[in-house]
Design a protein around this motif. Structure first.
Motif, mmCIF file in Angstrom:
data_model
loop_
_atom_site.group_PDB
_atom_site.id
_atom_site.type_symbol
_atom_site.label_atom_id
_atom_site.label_comp_id
_atom_site.label_asym_id
_atom_site.label_seq_id
_atom_site.Cartn_x
_atom_site.Cartn_y
_atom_site.Cartn_z
ATOM 1 N N ALA A 94 -18.445 0.583 21.657
ATOM 2 C CA ALA A 94 -17.316 -0.297 21.339
ATOM 3 C C ALA A 94 -16.862 -1.070 22.574
ATOM 4 C CB ALA A 94 -16.152 0.515 20.764
ATOM 5 N N VAL A 95 -16.826 -0.410 23.718
ATOM 6 C CA VAL A 95 -16.456 -1.084 24.963
ATOM 7 C C VAL A 95 -17.454 -2.196 25.262
ATOM 8 C CG1 VAL A 95 -16.285 -0.790 27.479
ATOM 9 C CG2 VAL A 95 -15.165 0.848 25.946
ATOM 10 N N GLU A 96 -18.724 -1.906 25.067
ATOM 11 C CA GLU A 96 -19.751 -2.922 25.319
ATOM 12 C C GLU A 96 -19.599 -4.105 24.364
ATOM 13 O OE1 GLU A 96 -22.503 -4.856 27.344
ATOM 14 O OE2 GLU A 96 -21.625 -2.940 27.941
ATOM 15 N N ARG A 97 -19.309 -3.840 23.095
ATOM 16 C CA ARG A 97 -19.083 -4.931 22.135
ATOM 17 C C ARG A 97 -17.888 -5.783 22.548
ATOM 18 N NH1 ARG A 97 -20.574 -0.888 18.332
ATOM 19 N NH2 ARG A 97 -18.385 -0.378 17.930
ATOM 20 N N LEU A 98 -16.820 -5.132 23.008
ATOM 21 C CA LEU A 98 -15.630 -5.870 23.440
ATOM 22 C C LEU A 98 -15.925 -6.716 24.680
ATOM 23 C CD1 LEU A 98 -12.855 -3.190 22.879
ATOM 24 C CD2 LEU A 98 -13.164 -5.329 21.615
ATOM 25 N N ARG B 147 -16.199 3.431 11.900
ATOM 26 C CA ARG B 147 -17.339 3.987 11.150
ATOM 27 C C ARG B 147 -18.145 4.957 12.021
ATOM 28 N NH1 ARG B 147 -17.751 -1.718 9.610
ATOM 29 N NH2 ARG B 147 -17.009 -1.903 7.460
ATOM 30 N N GLU B 148 -18.370 4.569 13.270
ATOM 31 C CA GLU B 148 -19.162 5.419 14.162
ATOM 32 C C GLU B 148 -18.426 6.712 14.509
ATOM 33 O OE1 GLU B 148 -20.753 3.243 17.516
ATOM 34 O OE2 GLU B 148 -21.287 1.544 16.223
ATOM 35 N N LEU B 149 -17.121 6.639 14.710
ATOM 36 C CA LEU B 149 -16.343 7.855 14.982
ATOM 37 C C LEU B 149 -16.364 8.774 13.766
ATOM 38 C CD1 LEU B 149 -13.248 6.349 16.859
ATOM 39 C CD2 LEU B 149 -15.161 7.639 17.863
ATOM 40 N N ARG B 150 -16.216 8.188 12.580
ATOM 41 C CA ARG B 150 -16.274 9.000 11.354
ATOM 42 C C ARG B 150 -17.617 9.709 11.242
ATOM 43 N NH1 ARG B 150 -18.792 9.357 6.738
ATOM 44 N NH2 ARG B 150 -19.935 7.468 7.232
#
Length: 167
Positions: free
Chosen positions: A155-159, A119-122
């Motif tokens: 996304a890296v932080e969420r992972l 969603r964020e990339l879109r």
């Protein structure tokens, strides 16, 4: 918006990975960012399904085997079939906020945690300008690059947080 070009040599990339709008202009950074986005989205939909083992005679293995979802069962089929103008129109329709929710609903179970990144990339690629999706290329490439990099960093932080919870 110019959706031109009737011949395959007017494009960069393969049919399924090329940018949303097909124009007879030089290749720009936007085309690369969109291609990355389409590969990411396509992989999250087509891969990440698991079968438990294979039948071998009367014995069944407990090893997990990854399988791929057939494109014919996905909304992505509209990104692969038709004329270049039809493919561009299908992708543009799917990049609308409501259309994109139908796309992320198809993510494989293994990639459920990547829906927010998608969603964020879109949103970084398909900004709303004058009430419509902007599909042009900004002179200042930092606008799109920064949006993409920020989305990937989040996304890296969420992972990392997910991994900490699991350990």
């Amino acid at each position: 918006m110019r959706v031109l070009a009737e011949r395959a040599n007017d494009f960069s990339g393969s049919t399924d990975l090329h940018q949303t709008v097909v124009v007879k202009e030089s290749h720009t950074y936007r085309h690369d960012l969109e291609s990355f986005f389409y590969v990411f989205t396509g992989m999250c939909i087509r891969y990440g399904y698991e079968d438990v083992g294979e039948t071998s005679g009367s014995r069944r293995s407990t090893a997990k085997k990854t399988r791929m979802r057939p494109i014919s069962t996905s909304r992505l089929r509209g990104w692969y079939t038709g004329t270049y103008a039809e493919i561009a129109r299908n992708k543009l329709r799917d990049m609308d906020k409501n259309g994109f929710e139908d796309i992320v609903a198809e993510f494989a179970p293994q990639f459920e945690n990547q829906k927010q990144l998608a969603r964020e990339l879109r949103s970084a690629l398909f900004l709303i300008r004058d009430g419509a999706i902007f599909i042009g290329t900004f002179r200042d490439n930092d606008i799109m690059y920064d949006g993409m990099i920020d989305a990937l960093s989040r996304a890296v932080e969420r992972l990392r947080k997910e991994e900490q919870v699991l350990t």
